[in-house]
Design an enzyme around this catalytic site. Structure first.
Site, PDB file in Angstrom:
ATOM      1  N   HIS A 137       0.869  -1.185   0.000  1.00  0.00           N
ATOM      2  CA  HIS A 137       0.000   0.000   0.000  1.00  0.00           C
ATOM      3  C   HIS A 137       0.910   1.242   0.000  1.00  0.00           C
ATOM      4  O   HIS A 137       0.983   1.981   0.984  1.00  0.00           O
ATOM      5  CB  HIS A 137      -0.897  -0.042   1.242  1.00  0.00           C
ATOM      6  N   GLN A 140      -0.256   4.781   1.067  1.00  0.00           N
ATOM      7  CA  GLN A 140      -0.375   4.934   2.520  1.00  0.00           C
ATOM      8  C   GLN A 140       0.986   5.284   3.121  1.00  0.00           C
ATOM      9  O   GLN A 140       1.095   6.158   3.987  1.00  0.00           O
ATOM     10  CB  GLN A 140      -0.912   3.624   3.131  1.00  0.00           C
ATOM     11  N   CYS A 273      -3.257   3.118   9.805  1.00  0.00           N
ATOM     12  CA  CYS A 273      -3.685   3.531   8.460  1.00  0.00           C
ATOM     13  C   CYS A 273      -5.192   3.717   8.388  1.00  0.00           C
ATOM     14  O   CYS A 273      -5.681   4.434   7.515  1.00  0.00           O
ATOM     15  CB  CYS A 273      -3.226   2.497   7.438  1.00  0.00           C
ATOM     16  N   ARG A 301      -3.074  11.727   3.456  1.00  0.00           N
ATOM     17  CA  ARG A 301      -3.331  10.963   2.230  1.00  0.00           C
ATOM     18  C   ARG A 301      -3.653  11.930   1.091  1.00  0.00           C
ATOM     19  O   ARG A 301      -3.199  11.752  -0.039  1.00  0.00           O
ATOM     20  CB  ARG A 301      -4.506   9.982   2.434  1.00  0.00           C
TER      21      ARG A 301
HETATM   22  N1  NVA Z   1      -4.310  -4.233   5.765  1.00  0.00           N
HETATM   23  C1  NVA Z   1      -5.564  -3.569   5.498  1.00  0.00           C
HETATM   24  C2  NVA Z   1      -5.338  -2.162   5.088  1.00  0.00           C
HETATM   25  C3  NVA Z   1      -6.583  -1.365   4.793  1.00  0.00           C
HETATM   26  C4  NVA Z   1      -6.277   0.040   4.381  1.00  0.00           C
HETATM   27  C5  NVA Z   1      -6.302  -4.327   4.404  1.00  0.00           C
HETATM   28  O1  NVA Z   1      -5.680  -4.704   3.403  1.00  0.00           O
HETATM   29  O2  NVA Z   1      -7.496  -4.582   4.560  1.00  0.00           O
HETATM   30  N1   CP Z   2      -6.075   3.496   4.783  1.00  0.00           N
HETATM   31  C1   CP Z   2      -6.856   3.220   3.715  1.00  0.00           C
HETATM   32  O1   CP Z   2      -6.378   2.896   2.636  1.00  0.00           O
HETATM   33  O2   CP Z   2      -8.189   3.307   3.974  1.00  0.00           O
HETATM   34  P1   CP Z   2      -9.372   2.871   2.992  1.00  0.00           P
HETATM   35  O3   CP Z   2      -9.385   1.366   2.943  1.00  0.00           O
HETATM   36  O4   CP Z   2     -10.604   3.439   3.624  1.00  0.00           O
HETATM   37  O5   CP Z   2      -9.114   3.436   1.633  1.00  0.00           O
END
Ligand code: NVA
Ligand code: CP
Length: 314
Positions: A137, A140, A273, A301
């Site tokens: 990610h 992020q 996050c 973000r």
């Molecule tokens: N590790 C989490 C992050 C969400 C922003 C997911 O992948 O669901």
């Molecule tokens: N942190 C983040 O990516 O949040 P969302 O899943 O809400 O986009």
């Protein structure tokens, strides 16, 4: 390096970018944020461009911040939910990328499997940007790094302890970003949950250049001693629902609560996050307590995505 060098670049994994390039994004983010606070909300660096936001998974922050970021840059964001496209009826990812590239100037995608992003990038003529995959990610991580810089005045030597799922996608990007900038990163996790080898190898390569360190510690109380930043993420990420019971049972000792935060350094900040599962990986007391910088982190973000889009969208 000229800023023009980044135009047209994919943003799939931070491992494909070098420190100086990431610094450019952060510099531009700081500038755009300052201008935003001076009342300059719309800076039409991408006037007339269109940006596809293709989502295979749920999102609040990423979707909204990207739509707003595109608007504030004068671009047109198209939110495309996977299930409503012909993709859901069998059109291939490659054909979709070929078609979208004829209409839009960039494709931002949140996907179940990282391989889908690679496939999009192989077939797209316009840059493809990772808005979260099972592997990483990186958007992020840009916001996280900016937030740490704002609170700690820099990154070199800052001790960041990630508590929880050591195989987490958000941690993966943070490991690479933190290693680029000479941070001391400690991962407090059960031994069954460790970063993917390709990510750890990339982070270690960066660490060798910057002097960063990466350590693993099973005991969360020991790990957070002297921490400047305590970071956690959910125990069950999107797509891991079938492992929920097992994950919750092995991660139980890794909750970030008052006792844990009191072991960290006096000025420690707490980061997440989001979305948070309050009462699971973090308590209300920490989320809403004096350590928490999660709302500033979420706001960043927007500023970092504006910077990224303004640099890479042709
Ligand atoms: N590790 C989490 C992050 C969400 C922003 C997911 O992948 O669901
Ligand atoms: N942190 C983040 O990516 O949040 P969302 O899943 O809400 O986009």
């Amino acid at each position: 390096m000229s800023i023009r060098d980044l135009r047209g670049r994919d943003f799939l994994c931070l491992a494909d970018w070098d420190r100086r390039e990431v610094e450019v994004i952060l510099d531009v983010a700081r500038e755009l944020k300052a201008r935003y606070y001076q009342g300059e909300r719309v800076i039409p660096l991408l006037k007339g461009r269109s940006i596809a936001l293709l989502f295979e998974k749920h999102s609040t922050r990423t979707r909204v911040s990207l739509e707003v970021a595109a608007n504030q840059l004068g671009a047109y964001p198209l939110y495309l939910f996977w299930e409503q496209l012909q993709l859901a009826r069998g059109e291939t990812v490659a054909d979709t990328a070929r078609v979208l590239s004829r209409y839009v100037d960039a494709i931002v995608a949140r996907v179940r499997n990282h391989e889908t992003l690679l496939e999009l990038a192989r077939s797209s003529k316009v840059p493809v940007l990772n808005a979260l995959s099972d592997l990483s990610h990186p958007m992020q991580a840009l916001a996280d790094i900016l937030t740490i810089m704002e609170y700690k005045g820099g990154l070199r030597g800052v001790k960041l302890v990630f508590v929880g799922d050591g195989s987490d996608n958000v941690l993966h990007s943070l490991l690479i970003a933190g290693s680029m900038f000479g941070m001391h990163i400690v991962v407090a996790s059960p031994p069954q949950l460790r970063p993917a080898k390709q990510i750890l190898d990339a982070a270690l390569r960066e660490a060798e250049l910057s002097g960063a360190t990466i350590e693993f510690e099973e005991d969360p109380l020991k790990a957070v001693e002297g921490a400047d930043v305590v970071y956690t993420d959910v125990w069950v990420s999107m797509g891991q629902e079938s492992e929920a019971e097992w994950r919750r049972s092995i991660l139980k000792p890794y909750q970030v609560n008052r006792k844990l935060m009191e072991r960290a350094s006096n000025n420690a900040i707490f980061m997440h996050c989001l979305p948070a599962h309050r009462g699971e990986e973090v308590t209300d007391e920490v989320m809403d307590g004096p350590w928490s910088v999660v709302w500033d982190q979420a706001e960043n973000r927007l500023h970092t995505e504006k910077a990224l889009l303004s640099l890479v969208v042709p």
